[in-house]
Design an enzyme around this catalytic site. Structure first.
Site, PDB file in Angstrom:
ATOM      1  N   ASP A   1      -4.670   5.107   5.981  1.00  0.00           N
ATOM      2  CA  ASP A   1      -5.251   6.257   6.679  1.00  0.00           C
ATOM      3  C   ASP A   1      -6.245   5.708   7.708  1.00  0.00           C
ATOM      4  O   ASP A   1      -5.833   5.256   8.779  1.00  0.00           O
ATOM      5  CB  ASP A   1      -5.893   7.145   5.600  1.00  0.00           C
TER       6      ASP A   1
ATOM      7  N   GLU B   1       0.837  -1.203   0.000  1.00  0.00           N
ATOM      8  CA  GLU B   1       0.000   0.000   0.000  1.00  0.00           C
ATOM      9  C   GLU B   1       0.872   1.254   0.000  1.00  0.00           C
ATOM     10  O   GLU B   1       1.969   1.249   0.569  1.00  0.00           O
ATOM     11  CB  GLU B   1      -0.870   0.018   1.265  1.00  0.00           C
ATOM     12  N   ASP B   2       0.363   2.314  -0.582  1.00  0.00           N
ATOM     13  CA  ASP B   2       1.070   3.595  -0.498  1.00  0.00           C
ATOM     14  C   ASP B   2       0.848   4.256   0.854  1.00  0.00           C
ATOM     15  O   ASP B   2       1.773   4.733   1.493  1.00  0.00           O
ATOM     16  CB  ASP B   2       0.637   4.539  -1.637  1.00  0.00           C
TER      17      ASP B   2
ATOM     18  N   PHE C   1      -2.798  15.797   4.815  1.00  0.00           N
ATOM     19  CA  PHE C   1      -2.782  15.308   3.434  1.00  0.00           C
ATOM     20  C   PHE C   1      -1.372  15.374   2.836  1.00  0.00           C
ATOM     21  O   PHE C   1      -0.679  16.380   2.956  1.00  0.00           O
ATOM     22  CB  PHE C   1      -3.751  16.124   2.575  1.00  0.00           C
ATOM     23  N   VAL C   2      -0.972  14.285   2.204  1.00  0.00           N
ATOM     24  CA  VAL C   2       0.343  14.232   1.542  1.00  0.00           C
ATOM     25  C   VAL C   2       0.186  13.810   0.081  1.00  0.00           C
ATOM     26  O   VAL C   2      -0.827  13.203  -0.288  1.00  0.00           O
ATOM     27  CB  VAL C   2       1.308  13.250   2.255  1.00  0.00           C
TER      28      VAL C   2
ATOM     29  N   ARG D   1       1.596  12.496  -8.858  1.00  0.00           N
ATOM     30  CA  ARG D   1       2.113  11.155  -8.579  1.00  0.00           C
ATOM     31  C   ARG D   1       3.584  11.036  -8.967  1.00  0.00           C
ATOM     32  O   ARG D   1       4.312  10.197  -8.462  1.00  0.00           O
ATOM     33  CB  ARG D   1       1.336  10.102  -9.377  1.00  0.00           C
TER      34      ARG D   1
END
Ligand code: 5GP
Length: 177
Positions: free
Chosen positions: A103, A99-100, A152-153, A165
């Site tokens: 959250d 996963e990136d 948020f990133v 991206r």
């Protein structure tokens, strides 16, 4: 740096990411030596992390790419989600979900449950970023790149409304936003 309508600041440099990803690769190599793990990369955001991570893994492995599509994309109703693109038989395989970012963990939980039903020998999670303050689930995250605050990133595979991206570093929304 302004991206679309918002100001972002550099947060994790590509060198810091590279150093950390190398450590994760070593950890995975040690744990999975001889087990021929199957990496399941969750598109879209994880493609950059996965490309770097896999090149730091020094044992035989397989890789496949999937997406989680919410039914709402087609039908405009919520909750029902399905995995798109899983062609491998994962029965009895040692699976590592890539996963990136994790959250709230909602996305991961869906994926985890769907994979679990297919009878893998084990499932572990490798995520570049993890927001502990936002996480609401119980699934353990074995390989974590960086724990980050609930802001948020973007960059290094992560997008903001489809863009950014391609940035080498991870950027964070600036304080004033
Ligand atoms: P969760 O289901 O864990 O709440 O959210 C997971 C998904 O939300 C991620 O795969 C990613 O697409 C998106 N997401 C959550 N936080 C961020 C963030 O800070 N930046 C970006 N670009 N996407 C995020």
């Amino acid at each position: 740096m302004k991206i679309k309508d918002k100001e972002f600041k550099s947060y994790i440099s590509h060198q810091e990411i590279a150093d950390r990803v190398a450590v994760l690769g070593k950890d995975i190599t040690k744990k999975y030596e001889g087990k021929k793990p199957l990496f399941i990369v969750i598109l879209n955001g994880s493609f950059v992390f996965a490309a770097d991570l896999l090149r730091e893994v020094n044992t035989e492995c397989d890789v496949t790419f999937i997406r989680l599509a919410s039914y709402s994309e087609m039908q405009s109703t919520g909750s029902v989600k399905e995995l798109i693109g899983l062609t491998e038989n994962i029965f009895n395989r040692h699976v590592i979900v890539v996963e990136d970012i994790v959250d709230t963990g909602t996305t991961l939980e869906h994926i985890y449950d769907l994979l679990q039903d297919l009878g893998p020998a084990s499932i572990e999670v490798a995520t570049l970023l993890y927001k502990p303050e936002a996480y609401k689930k119980d699934i353990g995250l074995k390989f974590i790149g960086f724990e980050i605050p609930n802001k948020f990133v973007l960059g290094y595979g992560l997008d903001y409304d489809g863009v950014a991206r391609n940035l080498k570093d991870v950027y964070q929304l600036a304080e004033s936003e």
